[in-house]
Write an enzyme that holds these catalytic residues in place. Structure first.
Site, PDB file in Angstrom:
ATOM      1  N   CYS A 155       7.381 -22.728  13.982  1.00 45.77           N
ATOM      2  CA  CYS A 155       6.951 -22.386  15.340  1.00 45.77           C
ATOM      3  C   CYS A 155       5.837 -23.295  15.830  1.00 45.77           C
ATOM      4  O   CYS A 155       5.587 -23.374  17.039  1.00 45.77           O
ATOM      5  CB  CYS A 155       6.517 -20.931  15.411  1.00 45.77           C
ATOM      6  SG  CYS A 155       5.341 -20.449  14.128  1.00 45.77           S
ATOM      7  N   GLU A 209       5.430 -13.393  20.162  1.00 46.30           N
ATOM      8  CA  GLU A 209       5.331 -14.852  20.043  1.00 46.30           C
ATOM      9  C   GLU A 209       6.680 -15.418  20.488  1.00 46.30           C
ATOM     10  O   GLU A 209       7.702 -15.177  19.844  1.00 46.30           O
ATOM     11  CB  GLU A 209       5.030 -15.258  18.605  1.00 46.30           C
ATOM     12  CG  GLU A 209       4.923 -16.758  18.413  1.00 46.30           C
ATOM     13  CD  GLU A 209       4.835 -17.160  16.940  1.00 46.30           C
ATOM     14  OE1 GLU A 209       5.441 -18.191  16.582  1.00 46.30           O
ATOM     15  OE2 GLU A 209       4.191 -16.433  16.166  1.00 46.30           O
TER      16      GLU A 209
END
Length: 509
Positions: free
Chosen positions: A282, A245
């Protein structure tokens, strides 16, 4: 040359607190990986795996006060946030234990011979087996849920894969404490403590991805760091899966009708989402397409009022603070970029929240304004004001892959009128999770969750949150015409383990 010491640092002051460990040498990385590799057989029994995961959750909860105190000292995220995150982490461990008990993740499929088929079908039996040692790279912004005992570790252990964790330098002391808890839980079930390895240091992280016994890797962090490791994983003599990620803008589109209907509500919600955790999530909404005109002006006023009332906060470390301030300065130098609430230094160790505004037309074509389409980690978002639907669509078509994409619709649009369905279809290629009339911060740990997206959000199509995260650490294998006596118990006709399976085309539960 002696290995560098690893220090715990207080982000509120920037001062070193204590020496925690030393950076691991190549030999120490090798030792940790080999110990994990040797522990694989202890995870073969699903009953043991599930019990280990539940005990790990119990032991983490029992050590809550010590762990939260250590986490707050190294991250400044606050006891309330960290207590909640630890609870989420324990829930994840138990949820994966339930998945292990159920056994559906093994995807057992059995086909008996069929000579009447064209071509004839032999006896075929398929299920999934663990890949081997998984390298886990901890995240800075989630010291529990995406770190030593986080989702990558929990899902890998559930799959039957030992892990070696590369600790994040922002919380090394906490990493050591959590690793100790996990090893204690492992020992209670006869699992070697090497099933959870821990190493510190940048070079150790590089050595880890290159180690020939490492079979896969999970990463949460920056585009630059993640891409370097992804390339290293692909360049190995035997490439391995790298589930990274890397970064996400998490765009938001607000229709003119939605702004006219509830501008103040949307502005306040955006402020709360983009400043949550000092903008260090995030899935922070980092880019917003909002309409020009009176309704858009009302929305911006609401956003201005709410962000102006937000207290300054501490970022996870001073490097991130420096990068945040530099990123804001670079963006505000662009002609036509305004700062209704200027983000920046809130004090010697803090940052203040704010947002930038720019005409959307400046982003419709490639150029210097592309900087505004890159993630800026911290409490800031960019609001691009569009004149019409065509302008908004042109900007959307230029966005990179994301973890999330959000659309705010009016009541009529949400009921299927106007461009509601069309907008949802336009956002779907951009992200792994598409939201309607809500905000992306807050990633529920649920079976249907998907936390991933097109590159650069992630390097694969899988998720790092939710039950299907276990699929990253498994590979299918099929046996053809194998005698029953030689088959693993999972693939035998009498189903001694009571597993869900597809048997001669019929789903059995």
């Amino acid at each position: 040359m002696a290995a560098a010491p690893v220090w715990s640092v207080d982000p509120r002051t920037g001062k070193q607190r204590e020496q925690v460990a030393v950076e691991a040498t190549a030999q120490e990385v090798d030792t940790a990986v080999r110990a994990a590799h040797d522990a694989r057989s202890a995870l073969t029994d699903r009953t043991v795996r599930a019990a280990f995961l539940r005990t790990a959750a119990d032991r983490l909860e029992a050590a809550k006060d010590q762990l939260v105190e250590a986490a707050d000292a190294e991250t400044a995220l606050g006891p309330v946030r960290l207590t909640g995150e630890l609870a989420r982490t324990c829930y994840q461990l138990r949820a994966f234990a339930d998945i292990v008990d159920e056994g559906a993740f093994l995807d057992v499929v059995i086909n008996h011979p069929d000579d009447t088929a064209t071509p004839p079908i032999p006896d075929l039996r398929r299920y999934k087996v663990p890949l081997g040692v998984v390298a886990v790279y901890s995240a800075s912004n989630f010291p529990f849920a995406f770190s030593v005992a986080g989702g990558d570790t929990a899902s890998a252990l559930a799959a039957g894969c030992p892990v070696v964790v590369k600790a994040h330098p922002d919380h090394p002391a906490l990493s050591e404490l959590v690793a100790k808890v996990l090893r204690t839980a492992a020992a209670e079930h006869g699992v070697p403590e090497g099933v959870v390895g821990l190493v510190h240091g940048f070079e150790a992280g590089v050595e880890l991805i290159r180690h020939p016994l490492v079979a896969a890797a999970g990463f949460t962090g920056s585009v630059r760091g993640g891409r370097a490791l992804f390339d290293a994983a692909a360049a190995r003599p035997v490439p391995i899966p790298f589930h990274g990620e890397l970064g996400s803008l998490n765009p938001v589109l607000i229709t003119e009708a939605a702004a006219a209907e509830r501008a103040e509500q949307i502005g306040g919600g955006l402020a709360g989402s983009m400043t949550l955790g000092v903008g260090q999530f995030c899935v922070k909404p980092g880019f917003v397409l909002a309409p020009q005109g009176a309704a858009g002006d009302r929305l911006l006023k609401s956003l201005t009022d709410a962000v102006s009332d937000t207290d300054a906060g501490v970022l996870l470390d001073h490097r991130m603070r420096d990068n945040f301030l530099a990123g804001i300065a670079e963006r505000t130098r662009l002609p036509g970029v305004e700062s209704p609430v200027t983000p920046g230094a809130g004090g010697e160790h803090t940052v203040s929240a704010g947002f930038l505004s720019v005409p959307a037309e400046k982003l419709a074509e490639e150029g210097e304004y592309d900087l505004l389409l890159e993630e800026c980690f911290g409490p800031v978002t960019v609001v691009a004001r569009y004149a019409d639907e065509a302008e908004a669509k042109a900007v959307l078509s230029r966005l990179p892959g994301n973890l999330t994409a959000t659309v705010h619709l009016s009541s009529e649009e949400a009921a299927g009128a106007g461009r509601g369905p069309e907008l949802l279809a336009e956002l779907t290629p951009l992200a792994g999770r598409v939201l309607v009339n809500s905000w992306p911060t807050g990633v529920a740990v649920a079976p249907a969750q998907h936390h991933g997206g097109p590159y650069p959000a992630t390097t694969s199509t899988s998720t790092s949150v939710g039950g299907t995260a276990i699929e990253r650490w498994l590979r299918p294998v099929a046996y053809q015409n194998a005698p029953e006596a030689l088959l693993p118990a999972e693939l035998r006709d009498d189903n001694p383990l009571g597993l869900p399976r597809r048997f001669n085309g019929r789903l059995e539960r």
